[in-house]
Design a protein around this motif. Structure first.
Motif, PDB file in Angstrom:
ATOM      1  N   ALA A  72       5.086  -3.463  -6.108  1.00 16.67           N
ATOM      2  CA  ALA A  72       4.317  -3.688  -4.884  1.00 16.67           C
ATOM      3  C   ALA A  72       5.111  -3.281  -3.658  1.00 16.67           C
ATOM      4  N   PHE A  73       4.377  -2.875  -2.610  1.00 16.73           N
ATOM      5  CA  PHE A  73       4.968  -2.519  -1.320  1.00 16.73           C
ATOM      6  C   PHE A  73       4.286  -3.350  -0.241  1.00 16.73           C
ATOM      7  N   GLU A  74       5.079  -4.084   0.519  1.00 15.63           N
ATOM      8  CA  GLU A  74       4.553  -4.987   1.550  1.00 15.63           C
ATOM      9  C   GLU A  74       5.442  -4.935   2.788  1.00 15.63           C
ATOM     10  N   ASP A  75       4.859  -5.243   3.954  1.00 13.57           N
ATOM     11  CA  ASP A  75       5.647  -5.210   5.186  1.00 13.57           C
ATOM     12  C   ASP A  75       5.790  -6.568   5.849  1.00 13.57           C
ATOM     13  N   SER A  76       5.093  -7.604   5.358  1.00 12.81           N
ATOM     14  CA  SER A  76       5.150  -8.915   6.000  1.00 12.81           C
ATOM     15  C   SER A  76       5.617  -9.981   5.012  1.00 12.81           C
ATOM     16  N   PRO A  77       6.270 -11.039   5.507  1.00 13.96           N
ATOM     17  CA  PRO A  77       6.640 -12.140   4.606  1.00 13.96           C
ATOM     18  C   PRO A  77       5.437 -12.712   3.869  1.00 13.96           C
ATOM     19  N   SER A  78       4.292 -12.790   4.558  1.00 12.54           N
ATOM     20  CA  SER A  78       3.071 -13.290   3.915  1.00 12.54           C
ATOM     21  C   SER A  78       2.687 -12.428   2.721  1.00 12.54           C
TER      22      SER A  78
ATOM     23  N   ALA B  25      -8.670   8.167   7.618  1.00 11.36           N
ATOM     24  CA  ALA B  25      -7.683   8.737   8.534  1.00 11.36           C
ATOM     25  C   ALA B  25      -6.451   9.255   7.790  1.00 11.36           C
ATOM     26  N   LEU B  26      -6.070   8.555   6.726  1.00  8.41           N
ATOM     27  CA  LEU B  26      -4.869   8.920   5.967  1.00  8.41           C
ATOM     28  C   LEU B  26      -5.171   9.835   4.782  1.00  8.41           C
ATOM     29  N   SER B  27      -6.453  10.108   4.536  1.00 11.83           N
ATOM     30  CA  SER B  27      -6.887  10.960   3.415  1.00 11.83           C
ATOM     31  C   SER B  27      -6.346  10.450   2.083  1.00 11.83           C
ATOM     32  N   LEU B  28      -6.528   9.152   1.839  1.00 14.17           N
ATOM     33  CA  LEU B  28      -6.048   8.529   0.610  1.00 14.17           C
ATOM     34  C   LEU B  28      -7.219   7.975  -0.196  1.00 14.17           C
ATOM     35  N   GLU B  29      -7.116   8.120  -1.515  1.00 14.71           N
ATOM     36  CA  GLU B  29      -8.072   7.503  -2.434  1.00 14.71           C
ATOM     37  C   GLU B  29      -7.297   6.683  -3.452  1.00 14.71           C
ATOM     38  N   PHE B  30      -7.749   5.458  -3.664  1.00 17.20           N
ATOM     39  CA  PHE B  30      -7.080   4.556  -4.595  1.00 17.20           C
ATOM     40  C   PHE B  30      -7.892   4.385  -5.866  1.00 17.20           C
ATOM     41  N   ASP B  31      -7.178   4.072  -6.951  1.00 19.48           N
ATOM     42  CA  ASP B  31      -7.846   3.748  -8.210  1.00 19.48           C
ATOM     43  C   ASP B  31      -8.489   2.368  -8.146  1.00 19.48           C
ATOM     44  N   LEU B  32      -7.970   1.527  -7.270  1.00 19.20           N
ATOM     45  CA  LEU B  32      -8.445   0.147  -7.160  1.00 19.20           C
ATOM     46  C   LEU B  32      -8.242  -0.330  -5.728  1.00 19.20           C
ATOM     47  N   VAL B  33      -9.234  -1.010  -5.179  1.00 14.99           N
ATOM     48  CA  VAL B  33      -9.109  -1.634  -3.859  1.00 14.99           C
ATOM     49  C   VAL B  33      -9.478  -3.107  -3.999  1.00 14.99           C
ATOM     50  N   VAL B  34      -8.552  -3.988  -3.625  1.00 13.31           N
ATOM     51  CA  VAL B  34      -8.796  -5.425  -3.647  1.00 13.31           C
ATOM     52  C   VAL B  34      -8.795  -5.919  -2.204  1.00 13.31           C
TER      53      VAL B  34
ATOM     54  N   LEU C 156       1.481   1.385  -8.900  1.00 14.86           N
ATOM     55  CA  LEU C 156       2.029   1.071  -7.584  1.00 14.86           C
ATOM     56  C   LEU C 156       0.922   0.382  -6.787  1.00 14.86           C
ATOM     57  N   LEU C 157       1.240  -0.766  -6.221  1.00 15.89           N
ATOM     58  CA  LEU C 157       0.274  -1.537  -5.440  1.00 15.89           C
ATOM     59  C   LEU C 157       0.747  -1.604  -3.987  1.00 15.89           C
ATOM     60  N   PHE C 158      -0.143  -1.288  -3.079  1.00 14.35           N
ATOM     61  CA  PHE C 158       0.222  -1.178  -1.666  1.00 14.35           C
ATOM     62  C   PHE C 158      -0.588  -2.142  -0.802  1.00 14.35           C
ATOM     63  N   ASP C 159       0.097  -2.741   0.160  1.00 12.69           N
ATOM     64  CA  ASP C 159      -0.577  -3.334   1.306  1.00 12.69           C
ATOM     65  C   ASP C 159      -1.057  -2.183   2.189  1.00 12.69           C
ATOM     66  N   LEU C 160      -1.846  -2.489   3.216  1.00 12.79           N
ATOM     67  CA  LEU C 160      -2.362  -1.442   4.100  1.00 12.79           C
ATOM     68  C   LEU C 160      -1.622  -1.413   5.436  1.00 12.79           C
ATOM     69  N   ASP C 161      -1.930  -2.363   6.299  1.00  8.07           N
ATOM     70  CA  ASP C 161      -1.364  -2.358   7.646  1.00  8.07           C
ATOM     71  C   ASP C 161       0.141  -2.577   7.634  1.00  8.07           C
ATOM     72  N   GLY C 162       0.869  -1.682   8.309  1.00  5.26           N
ATOM     73  CA  GLY C 162       2.313  -1.788   8.381  1.00  5.26           C
ATOM     74  C   GLY C 162       3.024  -1.283   7.150  1.00  5.26           C
ATOM     75  N   THR C 163       2.268  -0.946   6.111  1.00  5.98           N
ATOM     76  CA  THR C 163       2.857  -0.457   4.859  1.00  5.98           C
ATOM     77  C   THR C 163       2.526   1.011   4.652  1.00  5.98           C
ATOM     78  N   LEU C 164       1.257   1.368   4.671  1.00  7.71           N
ATOM     79  CA  LEU C 164       0.884   2.777   4.560  1.00  7.71           C
ATOM     80  C   LEU C 164       1.024   3.495   5.904  1.00  7.71           C
TER      81      LEU C 164
ATOM     82  N   GLY D  67      -3.069   1.152  -6.407  1.00  5.77           N
ATOM     83  CA  GLY D  67      -3.997   0.125  -5.958  1.00  5.77           C
ATOM     84  C   GLY D  67      -3.699  -0.326  -4.543  1.00  5.77           C
ATOM     85  N   LEU D  68      -4.738  -0.698  -3.820  1.00  6.46           N
ATOM     86  CA  LEU D  68      -4.620  -1.240  -2.472  1.00  6.46           C
ATOM     87  C   LEU D  68      -4.979  -2.721  -2.527  1.00  6.46           C
ATOM     88  N   VAL D  69      -4.117  -3.555  -1.965  1.00  9.23           N
ATOM     89  CA  VAL D  69      -4.337  -5.002  -1.948  1.00  9.23           C
ATOM     90  C   VAL D  69      -4.126  -5.461  -0.512  1.00  9.23           C
ATOM     91  N   THR D  70      -5.202  -5.852   0.162  1.00  9.12           N
ATOM     92  CA  THR D  70      -5.094  -6.055   1.604  1.00  9.12           C
ATOM     93  C   THR D  70      -5.930  -7.217   2.120  1.00  9.12           C
TER      94      THR D  70
END
Length: 220
Positions: free
Chosen positions: A159-165, A119-128, A4-12, A103-106
């Motif tokens: 993937a999880f994203e909150d913006s068209p970009s 702040a969110l107490s999260l740890e990722f296997d990968l940060v891009v 699972l790959l996540f954006d940060l702002d507006g997603t988490l 993974g975090l992709v931001t």
């Protein structure tokens, strides 16, 4: 599906309103009186140096950099006590039980990433971080980098994203993408290529789709 790959702002977390306030406050001394529509069109989802150069091309680069740093400091002040979106802890636990990589992709700068993950107490296997690559979202490169580092094919990730970009970036890398309607017009997310739109991670439509993909998906 292996990641699972996540954006940060507006997603988490619902941070867009905080970024909007910080940006509009920071731009006001330069004669830019923006509003929500201005933020959505000219700022949201972009890389800070590109935003500053586009809006204030006449400023020296050092002054633009100082403005961006002041904006991010203001954002971190506003984000004290921030919480993750509803359903995030359940999805996190669910992914861990199935040994899925997370993974975090931001496009966010490193200091904001470190602040928000604490702040969110999260740890990722990968940060891009897009700021460490030749180009950021909406270019597919950040998500392609994530796939390469995890050794995955696009179809093996979600993937999880909150913006068209962000959606364009993930979809451009060939990754099935869920759009979160936390801050953008759902139509824009759909047009960018999101196959599913949800309000947050507790949305039953997400768990129905996870059950189809994995079997046994549940937010309980």
């Amino acid at each position: 599906m292996r990641a699972l790959l996540f954006d940060l702002d507006g997603t988490l977390a619902d941070t867009d309103r905080l970024h909007e306030r910080a940006w509009l406050e920071s731009l006001r001394p330069y004669g830019i009186e923006g509003d929500h529509a201005f933020y959505q069109e000219h700022i949201s989802g972009g890389l800070n140096p590109e935003i500053a150069a586009r809006l204030l091309p006449h400023l020296p680069e050092a002054e633009r950099a100082a403005l961006v740093e002041a904006k991010e400091q203001r954002f971190r002040e506003l984000a004290q006590g921030l919480e993750g979106l509803p359903g995030l802890p359940e999805l996190w636990r669910w992914a861990g039980e199935r040994e899925l990589a997370r993974g975090l992709v931001t496009n966010a700068p490193r200091r904001n990433v470190e602040f928000l993950l604490r702040a969110l107490s999260l740890e990722f296997d990968l940060v891009v971080l897009a700021e460490e690559l030749p180009t950021g979202k909406p270019d597919p490169l950040p998500y392609r980098a994530a796939l390469e580092r995890l050794g995955l094919a696009p179809a093996e990730a979600l993937a999880f994203e909150d913006s068209p970009s962000g959606v364009r970036s993930a979809v451009g890398a060939g990754i099935p993408t869920v759009g979160l309607t936390t801050g953008h017009d759902p139509r824009g997310l759909e047009e960018a290529g999101a196959f599913l739109l949800i309000r947050d991670f507790s949305d039953g439509r997400l768990w129905e789709r996870l059950e189809e993909l994995f079997g046994g998906g549940s937010s309980d």
